[in-house]
Scaffold this active site. Structure first.
Site, PDB file in Angstrom:
ATOM      1  N   SER A 100      -2.812  -7.593   3.258  1.00 26.98           N
ATOM      2  CA  SER A 100      -3.376  -7.501   4.638  1.00 26.98           C
ATOM      3  C   SER A 100      -3.697  -8.788   5.177  1.00 26.98           C
ATOM      4  O   SER A 100      -3.035  -8.919   6.356  1.00 26.98           O
ATOM      5  CB  SER A 100      -4.461  -6.281   4.705  1.00 26.98           C
ATOM      6  OG  SER A 100      -4.102  -5.256   4.367  1.00 26.98           O
ATOM      7  N   LYS A 110     -17.414  -6.869   7.246  1.00 27.94           N
ATOM      8  CA  LYS A 110     -15.853  -7.519   7.645  1.00 27.94           C
ATOM      9  C   LYS A 110     -15.679  -7.339   9.136  1.00 27.94           C
ATOM     10  O   LYS A 110     -16.149  -6.101   9.781  1.00 27.94           O
ATOM     11  CB  LYS A 110     -14.825  -6.825   6.841  1.00 27.94           C
ATOM     12  CG  LYS A 110     -14.437  -7.378   5.476  1.00 27.94           C
ATOM     13  CD  LYS A 110     -13.405  -6.862   4.630  1.00 27.94           C
ATOM     14  CE  LYS A 110     -13.187  -7.355   3.573  1.00 27.94           C
ATOM     15  NZ  LYS A 110     -11.853  -6.649   2.885  1.00 27.94           N
ATOM     16  N   ARG A 127      -2.106  -6.169  -7.364  1.00 27.63           N
ATOM     17  CA  ARG A 127      -0.889  -6.966  -7.274  1.00 27.63           C
ATOM     18  C   ARG A 127      -0.612  -8.166  -8.187  1.00 27.63           C
ATOM     19  O   ARG A 127       0.421  -8.361  -8.753  1.00 27.63           O
ATOM     20  CB  ARG A 127      -1.216  -7.635  -5.722  1.00 27.63           C
ATOM     21  CG  ARG A 127      -0.829  -6.734  -4.501  1.00 27.63           C
ATOM     22  CD  ARG A 127      -1.496  -7.192  -3.402  1.00 27.63           C
ATOM     23  NE  ARG A 127      -2.811  -7.620  -3.604  1.00 27.63           N
ATOM     24  CZ  ARG A 127      -3.699  -7.387  -2.541  1.00 27.63           C
ATOM     25  NH1 ARG A 127      -3.376  -7.496  -1.371  1.00 27.63           N
ATOM     26  NH2 ARG A 127      -4.813  -7.749  -2.722  1.00 27.63           N
ATOM     27  N   HIS A 153       0.826  -1.265   0.108  1.00 26.81           N
ATOM     28  CA  HIS A 153      -0.057   0.018   0.036  1.00 26.81           C
ATOM     29  C   HIS A 153       0.983   1.159   0.072  1.00 26.81           C
ATOM     30  O   HIS A 153       0.791   2.151  -0.954  1.00 26.81           O
ATOM     31  CB  HIS A 153      -0.753  -0.108   1.139  1.00 26.81           C
ATOM     32  CG  HIS A 153      -1.928  -1.036   1.383  1.00 26.81           C
ATOM     33  ND1 HIS A 153      -2.126  -1.702   2.383  1.00 26.81           N
ATOM     34  CD2 HIS A 153      -2.828  -1.770   0.445  1.00 26.81           C
ATOM     35  CE1 HIS A 153      -3.009  -2.572   2.390  1.00 26.81           C
ATOM     36  NE2 HIS A 153      -3.471  -2.595   0.766  1.00 26.81           N
TER      37      HIS A 153
HETATM   38  C1  9F8 Z   1      -1.210  -2.628  -3.195  1.00 20.40           C
HETATM   39  C2  9F8 Z   1      -2.586  -2.430  -3.024  1.00 20.40           C
HETATM   40  C3  9F8 Z   1      -3.671  -3.478  -3.105  1.00 20.40           C
HETATM   41  N1  9F8 Z   1      -4.670  -2.927  -3.075  1.00 20.40           N
HETATM   42  C4  9F8 Z   1      -6.054  -3.494  -3.162  1.00 20.40           C
HETATM   43  C5  9F8 Z   1      -6.494  -4.581  -1.950  1.00 20.40           C
HETATM   44  C6  9F8 Z   1      -6.253  -3.836  -0.683  1.00 20.40           C
HETATM   45  O1  9F8 Z   1      -7.205  -3.004  -0.111  1.00 20.40           O
HETATM   46  O2  9F8 Z   1      -5.252  -4.443  -0.048  1.00 20.40           O
HETATM   47  C7  9F8 Z   1      -4.821  -1.528  -2.913  1.00 20.40           C
HETATM   48  C8  9F8 Z   1      -5.705  -0.590  -2.656  1.00 20.40           C
HETATM   49  C9  9F8 Z   1      -5.217   0.608  -2.357  1.00 20.40           C
HETATM   50  C10 9F8 Z   1      -3.779   1.080  -2.373  1.00 20.40           C
HETATM   51  C11 9F8 Z   1      -2.761   0.031  -2.951  1.00 20.40           C
HETATM   52  C12 9F8 Z   1      -3.314  -1.358  -2.959  1.00 20.40           C
END
Ligand code: 9F8
Length: 161
Positions: free
Chosen positions: A129, A42, A91, A18
């Site tokens: 996460s 959730k 990803r 992120h």
């Molecule tokens: C790396 C990444 C995965 N996702 C979607 C899945 C998630 O929310 O982890 C994002 C949403 C916003 C910013 C970066 C990310």
């Protein structure tokens, strides 16, 4: 006119994947609002307040990032913030189908809103996460996969169990 983008997510907790997207997206817009989405379906590990605080600490070095939280419709929130761009990280192909449908639905509801996808850096393409929480739950090493403030908080909690 100030270009504002919204980066929505659950961020439960924020990962280095992120953070990588936040840092890169913050260089593309005048202001990036990282918005923690309240998902009633959730049961999060961290409360909304804890996630906001961890995001603020992890992004404190990026001057044009603001942390916020919201519930309800994302397209309404985007308009409220005078933005018209949503930024999401991708990803792997597994992310694409869900993100593609979500982007098309939002555009159907409000044609002005664009969703911009950014590929996660390869070093974090496996980091999620949920994977971090699973790893930490069984005593795995999460160093280098999450910001230090997240690692500290998770270690503090596991010491209490
Ligand atoms: C790396 C990444 C995965 N996702 C979607 C899945 C998630 O929310 O982890 C994002 C949403 C916003 C910013 C970066 C990310």
């Amino acid at each position: 006119m100030k270009q504002i983008a919204i980066c929505p997510g659950s961020f439960d907790p924020i990962t280095n994947g992120h953070l990588d997207i936040f840092e890169r997206a913050s260089r593309m817009f005048d202001e990036l609002i990282v918005a923690v989405f309240h998902n009633p379906n959730k049961k999060p590990l961290f409360t909304m307040e804890e996630r906001v605080a961890l995001l603020a600490e992890a992004t404190g070095h990026i001057p044009n990032i603001r942390i916020d939280s919201f519930s309800g419709l994302l397209n309404v929130y985007v308009r409220e913030k005078n933005a018209h761009v949503i930024v999401r990280g991708l990803r792997a192909l597994s992310d694409f189908e869900y993100e593609f449908q979500r982007a098309l639905l939002i555009k159907k509801i409000d044609p002005v809103i664009e969703t911009v996808f950014m590929m996660t850096s390869s070093e974090y393409s496996f980091v999620s996460s949920s994977g971090i929480k699973e790893l930490a739950k069984f005593g795995g090493v999460i160093t280098g996969l999450v910001p230090s403030c997240v690692e500290r908080e998770i270690m503090r909690r596991s010491a209490q169990i």
